[in-house]
Design a protein around this motif. Structure first.
Motif, PDB file in Angstrom:
ATOM      1  N   LEU A   1       0.836  -1.204   0.000  1.00  0.00           N
ATOM      2  CA  LEU A   1       0.000   0.000   0.000  1.00  0.00           C
ATOM      3  C   LEU A   1       0.867   1.248   0.000  1.00  0.00           C
ATOM      4  N   HIS A   2       0.295   2.346  -0.508  1.00  0.00           N
ATOM      5  CA  HIS A   2       0.960   3.646  -0.420  1.00  0.00           C
ATOM      6  C   HIS A   2       0.251   4.581   0.559  1.00  0.00           C
ATOM      7  N   ASP A   3      -1.024   4.327   0.803  1.00  0.00           N
ATOM      8  CA  ASP A   3      -1.812   5.191   1.668  1.00  0.00           C
ATOM      9  C   ASP A   3      -1.648   4.744   3.124  1.00  0.00           C
ATOM     10  N   LEU A   4      -0.909   5.524   3.889  1.00  0.00           N
ATOM     11  CA  LEU A   4      -0.639   5.158   5.278  1.00  0.00           C
ATOM     12  C   LEU A   4      -1.916   5.107   6.115  1.00  0.00           C
ATOM     13  N   ASN A   5      -2.835   6.022   5.855  1.00  0.00           N
ATOM     14  CA  ASN A   5      -4.055   6.051   6.657  1.00  0.00           C
ATOM     15  C   ASN A   5      -4.991   4.903   6.320  1.00  0.00           C
ATOM     16  N   LEU A   6      -5.014   4.482   5.058  1.00  0.00           N
ATOM     17  CA  LEU A   6      -5.775   3.287   4.700  1.00  0.00           C
ATOM     18  C   LEU A   6      -5.159   2.061   5.368  1.00  0.00           C
TER      19      LEU A   6
ATOM     20  N   GLU B   1      15.161   1.144   0.722  1.00  0.00           N
ATOM     21  CA  GLU B   1      16.323   0.760  -0.081  1.00  0.00           C
ATOM     22  C   GLU B   1      16.561  -0.751  -0.056  1.00  0.00           C
ATOM     23  N   GLY B   2      15.468  -1.513  -0.204  1.00  0.00           N
ATOM     24  CA  GLY B   2      15.573  -2.955  -0.318  1.00  0.00           C
ATOM     25  C   GLY B   2      15.745  -3.712   0.979  1.00  0.00           C
ATOM     26  N   ARG B   3      15.638  -3.028   2.086  1.00  0.00           N
ATOM     27  CA  ARG B   3      15.793  -3.671   3.400  1.00  0.00           C
ATOM     28  C   ARG B   3      14.557  -3.414   4.247  1.00  0.00           C
ATOM     29  N   GLY B   4      14.344  -4.294   5.221  1.00  0.00           N
ATOM     30  CA  GLY B   4      13.311  -4.035   6.203  1.00  0.00           C
ATOM     31  C   GLY B   4      13.782  -2.954   7.152  1.00  0.00           C
ATOM     32  N   TYR B   5      13.015  -1.879   7.295  1.00  0.00           N
ATOM     33  CA  TYR B   5      13.409  -0.779   8.182  1.00  0.00           C
ATOM     34  C   TYR B   5      12.856  -0.985   9.588  1.00  0.00           C
ATOM     35  N   CYS B   6      11.557  -1.298   9.678  1.00  0.00           N
ATOM     36  CA  CYS B   6      10.969  -1.628  10.979  1.00  0.00           C
ATOM     37  C   CYS B   6       9.670  -2.379  10.757  1.00  0.00           C
ATOM     38  N   TYR B   7       9.221  -3.082  11.779  1.00  0.00           N
ATOM     39  CA  TYR B   7       8.054  -3.946  11.663  1.00  0.00           C
ATOM     40  C   TYR B   7       7.372  -4.039  13.009  1.00  0.00           C
ATOM     41  N   GLY B   8       6.039  -3.904  13.005  1.00  0.00           N
ATOM     42  CA  GLY B   8       5.312  -4.038  14.253  1.00  0.00           C
ATOM     43  C   GLY B   8       3.863  -3.631  14.103  1.00  0.00           C
ATOM     44  N   ASP B   9       3.208  -3.402  15.246  1.00  0.00           N
ATOM     45  CA  ASP B   9       1.807  -2.995  15.226  1.00  0.00           C
ATOM     46  C   ASP B   9       1.699  -1.501  14.939  1.00  0.00           C
ATOM     47  N   SER B  10       0.529  -0.916  15.155  1.00  0.00           N
ATOM     48  CA  SER B  10       0.317   0.488  14.801  1.00  0.00           C
ATOM     49  C   SER B  10       1.246   1.439  15.557  1.00  0.00           C
TER      50      SER B  10
ATOM     51  N   GLY C   1     -10.690  10.258  17.460  1.00  0.00           N
ATOM     52  CA  GLY C   1     -11.608   9.264  18.008  1.00  0.00           C
ATOM     53  C   GLY C   1     -10.844   8.002  18.353  1.00  0.00           C
ATOM     54  N   GLN C   2     -11.255   6.864  17.797  1.00  0.00           N
ATOM     55  CA  GLN C   2     -10.580   5.608  18.060  1.00  0.00           C
ATOM     56  C   GLN C   2      -9.517   5.300  17.006  1.00  0.00           C
ATOM     57  N   LYS C   3      -9.342   6.209  16.043  1.00  0.00           N
ATOM     58  CA  LYS C   3      -8.445   5.952  14.938  1.00  0.00           C
ATOM     59  C   LYS C   3      -7.156   6.790  15.036  1.00  0.00           C
ATOM     60  N   LYS C   4      -6.074   6.188  14.640  1.00  0.00           N
ATOM     61  CA  LYS C   4      -4.794   6.874  14.528  1.00  0.00           C
ATOM     62  C   LYS C   4      -4.592   7.248  13.061  1.00  0.00           C
TER      63      LYS C   4
END
Length: 249
Positions: free
Chosen positions: A192-197, A210-219, A241-244
Motif C-alpha cells: 500500500l501507499h496510503d498510510l491512513n488506509l 532501499e531494499g531492506r526491512g526498516y521496521c516492523y510491528g503494530d500500529s 476518536g478511536q483511529k490513529k
C-alpha cells in the motif's frame, strides 16, 4: 503463519532485496510500506516465487515454499497483481480459474459452488455473466480478489490493490480483504501507499527502505520519525476518536 528469512534478490549486479526477514500469523493483515523503488513489489513476487530469490527462504506453517510444486504452491498462496488484463471471458469463468489447483479433468460441482459462494461474498454475484472488459476498475479488483480467495490459500499477496480506485472503492476493497483474513484465517501481505488506509485496515506494518526491512510491528510502529526516515517527509501521528492517522507536513 508465513516466515520470510534473509530474502535477497538482484537484477544483474543491482541488489533489490537485502536480507529481508519478518513473519506474520494466521488472520493477520500486514501492510508492506515504503517509497517507490524500495523493493515492495519485488518482495511480494519473490515470496510466491514468480521471481526466484538469490538466497533466503519463505516458509508457510514451517514448510519451505521452495520445495513446493506449482499446484501445491497455488493451494497455499494466491496473488493479485497491481494491473490485470481485460478479456472477453465472463466474471464467473475468471473466478472459476482460481479452482485450477484442485481440478482434475474439469470443474466439479464443488468448484462451481465455491466460485458462486465467493462471488456472493465480495458482492459480485449479480455480475457473474458480465464480461471482464465491461467492468469498472473497482469491480475488476473485486473479481480478482474473488479468484484469489477461491484458491483457498493460506497466504494472500496483494500488490497495490487500491492504486487505481476512488476512496469509496479503496475502503470497500480493503474491508473485504480484512474480512477474508479474519474469517478464513488467511495471512495477508498487501503493498500500500496510503498510510491512513493501512492504519485503518491492517494489523501490522512492515516498512521497507532501499531494499531492506526498516521496521516492523503494530500500529505503534507508525510514528512521525519513521515516516520521515522512510519517506523523507515530515509527518506526525494524531488520534482522531478511536483511529490513529498520519498528518503530512
Amino acid at each position: 503463519m508465513i516466515a520470510v528469512k534473509d530474502l535477497c534478490f538482484s537484477y544483474g549486479k543491482r541488489r533489490i532485496l537485502s536480507n529481508v526477514s519478518f513473519q506474520a500469523e494466521d488472520g493477520e493483515c500486514v501492510a508492506v510500506l515504503g517509497n517507490n523503488g524500495a523493493g515492495k513489489s519485488t518482495l511480494i513476487t519473490c515470496v510466491n516465487r514468480i521471481r526466484k530469490p538469490d538466497s533466503g527462504e519463505v516458509r508457510i506453517d514451517g514448510r519451505n515454499v521452495g520445495n513446493m510444486g506449482r499446484r501445491e504452491l497455488a493451494r497455499n498462496m494466491a496473488y493479485v497483481a497491481q494491473k490485470n488484463e481485460m478479456s472477453r471471458s465472463t466474471v464467473f469463468d475468471c473466478v472459476l480459474l482460481g479452482r485450477r489447483p484442485y481440478m482434475g479433468w474439469g470443474a466439479s460441482k464443488e468448484d462451481v459452488d465455491k466460485s458462486l459462494s465467493v462471488l456472493k461474498q465480495v458482492g459480485m454475484e449479480e455480475f457473474q455473466l458480465r464480461n471482464l472488459d465491461e467492468m469498472s476498475g473497482g469491480e475488476l479488483q473485486k473479481v480478482m480478489l474473488a479468484r484469489a480467495l477461491v484458491q483457498e490459500p493460506r497466504v494472500l499477496l496483494l500488490d497495490e490493490p487500491t492504486s487505481s480506485l476512488d476512496p469509496k472503492n479503496q475502503y470497500e476493497m480493503m474491508a473485504l480483504v480484512r474480512q477474508a483474513a479474519k474469517e478464513r484465517k488467511i495471512t495477508v501481505l498487501v503493498v500500500l501507499h496510503d498510510l491512513n488506509l493501512a492504519l485503518r485496515c491492517c494489523d501490522r506494518f512492515f516498512f521497507m527502505k532501499e531494499g531492506r526491512g526498516y521496521c516492523y510491528g503494530d500500529s505503534g510502529t507508525v510514528t512521525g520519525d519513521v515516516v520521515e526516515a522512510v519517506y523523507g517527509i515530515r509527518g506526525e501521528t494524531v488520534q482522531v476518536g478511536q483511529k490513529k492517522i498520519v498528518v503530512i507536513g
